[in-house]
Design an enzyme around this catalytic site. Sequence first.
Site, PDB file in Angstrom:
ATOM      1  N   ASP A  19       0.774  -1.184   0.130  1.00 27.60           N
ATOM      2  CA  ASP A  19      -0.111  -0.066   0.139  1.00 27.60           C
ATOM      3  C   ASP A  19       0.866   1.180   0.118  1.00 27.60           C
ATOM      4  O   ASP A  19       0.439   2.190   0.420  1.00 27.60           O
ATOM      5  CB  ASP A  19      -0.999   0.166   1.229  1.00 27.60           C
ATOM      6  N   LYS A  51       2.342   2.186  -5.172  1.00 30.71           N
ATOM      7  CA  LYS A  51       3.011   1.928  -6.278  1.00 30.71           C
ATOM      8  C   LYS A  51       2.234   2.259  -7.567  1.00 30.71           C
ATOM      9  O   LYS A  51       2.954   2.356  -8.746  1.00 30.71           O
ATOM     10  CB  LYS A  51       3.142   0.450  -6.523  1.00 30.71           C
ATOM     11  N   LYS A  61       0.413   4.564  -8.663  1.00 24.22           N
ATOM     12  CA  LYS A  61       0.680   5.987  -8.904  1.00 24.22           C
ATOM     13  C   LYS A  61       1.787   6.239  -9.753  1.00 24.22           C
ATOM     14  O   LYS A  61       2.056   6.701 -10.732  1.00 24.22           O
ATOM     15  CB  LYS A  61       0.328   6.906  -8.034  1.00 24.22           C
ATOM     16  N   GLY A 112      -4.391  -4.000  -4.436  1.00 26.26           N
ATOM     17  CA  GLY A 112      -5.285  -3.074  -4.757  1.00 26.26           C
ATOM     18  C   GLY A 112      -4.608  -1.807  -5.140  1.00 26.26           C
ATOM     19  O   GLY A 112      -4.054  -1.136  -4.341  1.00 26.26           O
ATOM     20  N   HIS A 113      -4.501  -1.514  -6.501  1.00 31.94           N
ATOM     21  CA  HIS A 113      -3.797  -0.202  -6.897  1.00 31.94           C
ATOM     22  C   HIS A 113      -4.908   0.874  -7.191  1.00 31.94           C
ATOM     23  O   HIS A 113      -5.719   0.755  -8.010  1.00 31.94           O
ATOM     24  CB  HIS A 113      -3.171  -0.562  -8.316  1.00 31.94           C
ATOM     25  N   THR A 140      -6.009 -11.843   2.757  1.00 35.82           N
ATOM     26  CA  THR A 140      -6.947 -11.037   2.362  1.00 35.82           C
ATOM     27  C   THR A 140      -8.209 -12.197   1.720  1.00 35.82           C
ATOM     28  O   THR A 140      -8.971 -11.740   1.382  1.00 35.82           O
ATOM     29  CB  THR A 140      -6.651 -10.531   0.968  1.00 35.82           C
ATOM     30  N   ARG A 163       2.539 -29.027  -7.313  1.00 40.44           N
ATOM     31  CA  ARG A 163       2.472 -29.425  -8.668  1.00 40.44           C
ATOM     32  C   ARG A 163       0.922 -30.166  -9.003  1.00 40.44           C
ATOM     33  O   ARG A 163       0.945 -31.082  -9.787  1.00 40.44           O
ATOM     34  CB  ARG A 163       3.481 -30.590  -9.179  1.00 40.44           C
ATOM     35  N   GLN A 204       2.162  -6.018  -3.416  1.00 42.01           N
ATOM     36  CA  GLN A 204       2.400  -6.403  -2.080  1.00 42.01           C
ATOM     37  C   GLN A 204       3.836  -5.794  -2.009  1.00 42.01           C
ATOM     38  O   GLN A 204       4.106  -4.644  -2.489  1.00 42.01           O
ATOM     39  CB  GLN A 204       2.412  -7.857  -1.638  1.00 42.01           C
ATOM     40  N   LYS A 226       3.146   9.958  -0.246  1.00 43.72           N
ATOM     41  CA  LYS A 226       2.113  10.392   0.901  1.00 43.72           C
ATOM     42  C   LYS A 226       2.974  11.597   1.869  1.00 43.72           C
ATOM     43  O   LYS A 226       2.823  11.399   2.889  1.00 43.72           O
ATOM     44  CB  LYS A 226       1.463   9.469   1.490  1.00 43.72           C
ATOM     45  N   ASP A 279       2.416  14.406   1.748  1.00 42.61           N
ATOM     46  CA  ASP A 279       1.586  15.584   2.385  1.00 42.61           C
ATOM     47  C   ASP A 279       0.669  15.239   3.431  1.00 42.61           C
ATOM     48  O   ASP A 279       0.112  15.879   4.237  1.00 42.61           O
ATOM     49  CB  ASP A 279       0.548  15.970   1.038  1.00 42.61           C
TER      50      ASP A 279
HETATM   51  P1  IMP Z   1      -2.614 -12.731   1.384  1.00 44.19           P
HETATM   52  O1  IMP Z   1      -1.738 -12.355   0.319  1.00 44.19           O
HETATM   53  O2  IMP Z   1      -3.935 -12.582   1.128  1.00 44.19           O
HETATM   54  O3  IMP Z   1      -2.260 -14.378   1.543  1.00 44.19           O
HETATM   55  O4  IMP Z   1      -2.276 -12.394   2.737  1.00 44.19           O
HETATM   56  C1  IMP Z   1      -1.033 -12.298   3.551  1.00 44.19           C
HETATM   57  C2  IMP Z   1      -0.760 -11.011   4.013  1.00 44.19           C
HETATM   58  O5  IMP Z   1      -0.480 -10.140   3.201  1.00 44.19           O
HETATM   59  C3  IMP Z   1      -1.819 -10.515   4.972  1.00 44.19           C
HETATM   60  O6  IMP Z   1      -0.996  -9.851   6.018  1.00 44.19           O
HETATM   61  C4  IMP Z   1      -2.125  -9.514   4.055  1.00 44.19           C
HETATM   62  O7  IMP Z   1      -2.981  -8.349   4.852  1.00 44.19           O
HETATM   63  C5  IMP Z   1      -1.076  -9.099   3.277  1.00 44.19           C
HETATM   64  N1  IMP Z   1      -1.354  -8.356   1.953  1.00 44.19           N
HETATM   65  C6  IMP Z   1      -1.783  -8.866   0.808  1.00 44.19           C
HETATM   66  N2  IMP Z   1      -1.722  -8.111  -0.258  1.00 44.19           N
HETATM   67  C7  IMP Z   1      -1.541  -6.960   0.345  1.00 44.19           C
HETATM   68  C8  IMP Z   1      -1.456  -5.728  -0.370  1.00 44.19           C
HETATM   69  O8  IMP Z   1      -1.915  -5.540  -1.592  1.00 44.19           O
HETATM   70  N3  IMP Z   1      -1.318  -4.856   0.415  1.00 44.19           N
HETATM   71  C9  IMP Z   1      -1.031  -4.829   1.685  1.00 44.19           C
HETATM   72  N4  IMP Z   1      -0.952  -6.050   2.247  1.00 44.19           N
HETATM   73  C10 IMP Z   1      -1.457  -7.201   1.612  1.00 44.19           C
END
Ligand code: IMP
Length: 428
Positions: free
Chosen positions: A13, A16, A18, A40-41, A128, A142, A224, A333, A335
Amino acid sequence: MPATVVVGTQWGDEGKGKFTDLLAKEMSMVVRYQGGHNAGHTIVIDGEKFAIQLIPSGVFYDHITPVIGNGVVVDPFVLLKEMDSLSQRGIDVSRLKLSGNAHLILPYHQELDALHERHLGKAKLGTTKRGIGPAYADKAMRVGIRVQDMLDETIFREKLHATLSHTNKVLTKVFNRLPLDADEIADKVLSECLDQLKPHIADSVNLVHDALDAGQHVLFEGAQATFLDLDHGTYPFVTSSNPIAGGVCAGAGIGPKEITRVVGIAKAYVTRVGAGPFPSELFDGDHDGDRMVDIGKEFGTNTGRRRRPGWFDAVMMRHAVRINGLTELAITKLDVLDTFDTVKMCVAYEIDGKRVEKLPYHQSELHRATPIYEEFPGWNTDQTAATEPDHLHPQAQAYLRALEAQVGVPITLASTGPGRNQFIHWES
Ligand code: IMP
């Protein structure tokens, strides 16, 4: 020939999307190399907000080929939904390429993700619940199913039957759930997804190499971040892929010598979602932490979860520089800190009475680490209109310079607001 990697340097978060979007102007191709729709971008274009999960940010430029690489795990229903929603808003998704070697996330992966989390109880990871871990686990076992398998119905059904013969035992005998029907899943995927996805399925590795050979600029977009990396993050509180820059080699099929530039994205502070150690965390109720969350709107794009806030951690960042081979940093961020009287930066840890400047490899030590802060007077000025380094308040400049000195790589960009044009090219 030039290949640039954009990588998150904290716990995700960082913004990236942007910067990928910003760098995309010079690129011909933008490639995702790992993760799935756990990412989530958010990109703001002319005041309009776009949230994307799977499709590379380059999709917003007509001259770019967006590529979902082999290292990504793809829920075909989510991908189609995202394509449809972008199309409805006037974004052309016809150029999208989807690696035939990418693995599919299917409904049982999501179910298993949720069941595993429930099973862990208080020790849950806070995933998530998008099925990311179980899909990568199947890949490693596999028994995963790849995008290309959809192109041969017999193989697709055979593989689904084979994998479900095991998964159904886990669902019924371990978790006391109903078994799933392989043909039902196959029917649904083939009838609802195949025709629409087929034109996009491609040999992504050769596509990427052909672009590099033709002298085109390719951007590899990480999802991530470094400390969520399966090998280098705060295991087990990590994701199940390799977001670090090295992940590009496996997740997109290029050699390390192709990579010419590695841009690390870091927030001017830190946030984390889910469980796991976080030395500079400001706990619930902390005035500064609550303000970071409120002002920075620190709630998950995907899950809506409140992110855990904390001060910038230079110890972790020095480690991220090494692990990723960062050539530069982009700070986001800035600001959000505009109204803070004092801004702090964690420059070292105290562990068992000793000052430690490198990230301890033993995670128990990281849990015991208390941050040693350097404090900076706040700038108490709105920076959101700054477009040149000297538009920034001298104290904001001082903070960026101190950060560079701590981390040892130059900052090249600093973001001063969510808009596409709210950033400065920083030169120290
Ligand atoms: P998973 O990727 O859903 O298996 O989650 C594993 C860990 O990665 C958890 O702590 C999630 O909150 C974190 N995580 C997964 N994707 C993101 C992301 O895009 N941003 C921030 N944390 C993430």
